[in-house]
Scaffold this active site. Sequence first.
Site, PDB file in Angstrom:
ATOM      1  N   ASP A  24      10.921   9.293  -4.455  1.00  0.00           N
ATOM      2  CA  ASP A  24       9.642   8.849  -5.015  1.00  0.00           C
ATOM      3  C   ASP A  24       9.002  10.029  -5.725  1.00  0.00           C
ATOM      4  O   ASP A  24       8.603  11.011  -5.089  1.00  0.00           O
ATOM      5  CB  ASP A  24       8.737   8.325  -3.900  1.00  0.00           C
ATOM      6  N   GLU A  36      12.086   6.672  -8.076  1.00  0.00           N
ATOM      7  CA  GLU A  36      10.913   5.786  -8.028  1.00  0.00           C
ATOM      8  C   GLU A  36       9.717   6.369  -8.779  1.00  0.00           C
ATOM      9  O   GLU A  36       9.397   7.553  -8.607  1.00  0.00           O
ATOM     10  CB  GLU A  36      10.550   5.568  -6.556  1.00  0.00           C
ATOM     11  N   GLU A  72       4.378   0.000  -7.453  1.00  0.00           N
ATOM     12  CA  GLU A  72       3.234   0.110  -6.548  1.00  0.00           C
ATOM     13  C   GLU A  72       1.926   0.360  -7.287  1.00  0.00           C
ATOM     14  O   GLU A  72       0.845  -0.006  -6.797  1.00  0.00           O
ATOM     15  CB  GLU A  72       3.450   1.221  -5.527  1.00  0.00           C
ATOM     16  N   HIS A  82       6.784  -1.896  -1.408  1.00  0.00           N
ATOM     17  CA  HIS A  82       6.096  -0.660  -1.044  1.00  0.00           C
ATOM     18  C   HIS A  82       5.268  -0.959   0.204  1.00  0.00           C
ATOM     19  O   HIS A  82       4.448  -1.868   0.204  1.00  0.00           O
ATOM     20  CB  HIS A  82       5.197  -0.261  -2.221  1.00  0.00           C
TER      21      HIS A  82
END
Length: 357
Positions: free
Chosen positions: A192, A219, A246, A296
Amino acid sequence: MRIRRVDSRIHRSAFGYGAGEHGSGGNLRLREIETLLVRVETEDGLHGWGEGFGFTLARTTQAAVERLLAPASIGQDSRDIAALSRLLHRRFHNFGRNGPVSFGISAIDIALWDIAGKRAGKPLHALLGEAARGRVPAYASLLRYGEPALVARNTAEALRRGYRQVKLHEIDLACIRAARDAAPPDVPLMLDINCAWNSVEEALRFCRAVAGMNIGWVEEPLWPPEDFAALATLRGAAPCSISAGENLGGADDFQRLFAAGAVDVAQPSVTKHGGLSAMLEIARLARAAGVGLVPHSPYFGPGLLATLHLLAATPEAVPVEIYFADLDAPPYGSALAARDGFISVPDAPGLGLEPVF
């Protein structure tokens, strides 16, 4: 069946995450975990619990619930969840279509689904789909450490606890290599990036640098997160899967994300994008577009629980994200603790658990 009360409270807990007493609390620099809990009660005496996106935004989201959304929800039919969601989104769209108002609407939506399950006398997953998994696989979502030794140590600890997939929030290649060396080659690492890169070129250099490390996905690599054209360009050139979602504003944004061909994996958030109602719509859109969906869910309250029920009901066995932080006082005690890499799904009506205070 009408809504009689909407109350909120913030559950606070100290936590540890393997960085020692001088750790900075990850990239958010947290000192405690704040979970915004929203309780909706109906005229026939039922109640449900929801969660709006928290962490450093918990008190801002709480203000949106208390000052805007709760008064507008009183007297509305608790059974028509979609109608209330439309009303709230339209009435308060000038306050922002992605942010505390949307997070608060998400909390109310989750609470109404909890009530729906209780009214039906069924666990929530039975209302969402037919898979009826008794447990859901989980992956450990590590906070950012910024030091290779800490990354290696906590990767090893996650594996010791039974996780077989690990997500990092690191952008430093030395930290990522340390995690790779600490984990068996068959254990995927998800990365991420938290929108760190400002250009496709920067992100592509990074993706090429981590190629061959069994990377599950990269991500949110680009800023701004809604630059779907740039994300699609990166996806077309990158040697690894790209995920995002997200930071988007709801189902409409996901539809545009999919139309652009920008991701391999979509990551909607039940506490941000409109609750379970929006998650079901985004899942439908993802399936139609041939895009994977892994929500998420770095939460500890009704948001985690709602995501767990959703994944228990879906045809595909998708892992749930578990924030790798040990709370001194989790909202549900030890009920949602990962064991051998899985989370057990409650089978009582609705969400199946009540917060512990």
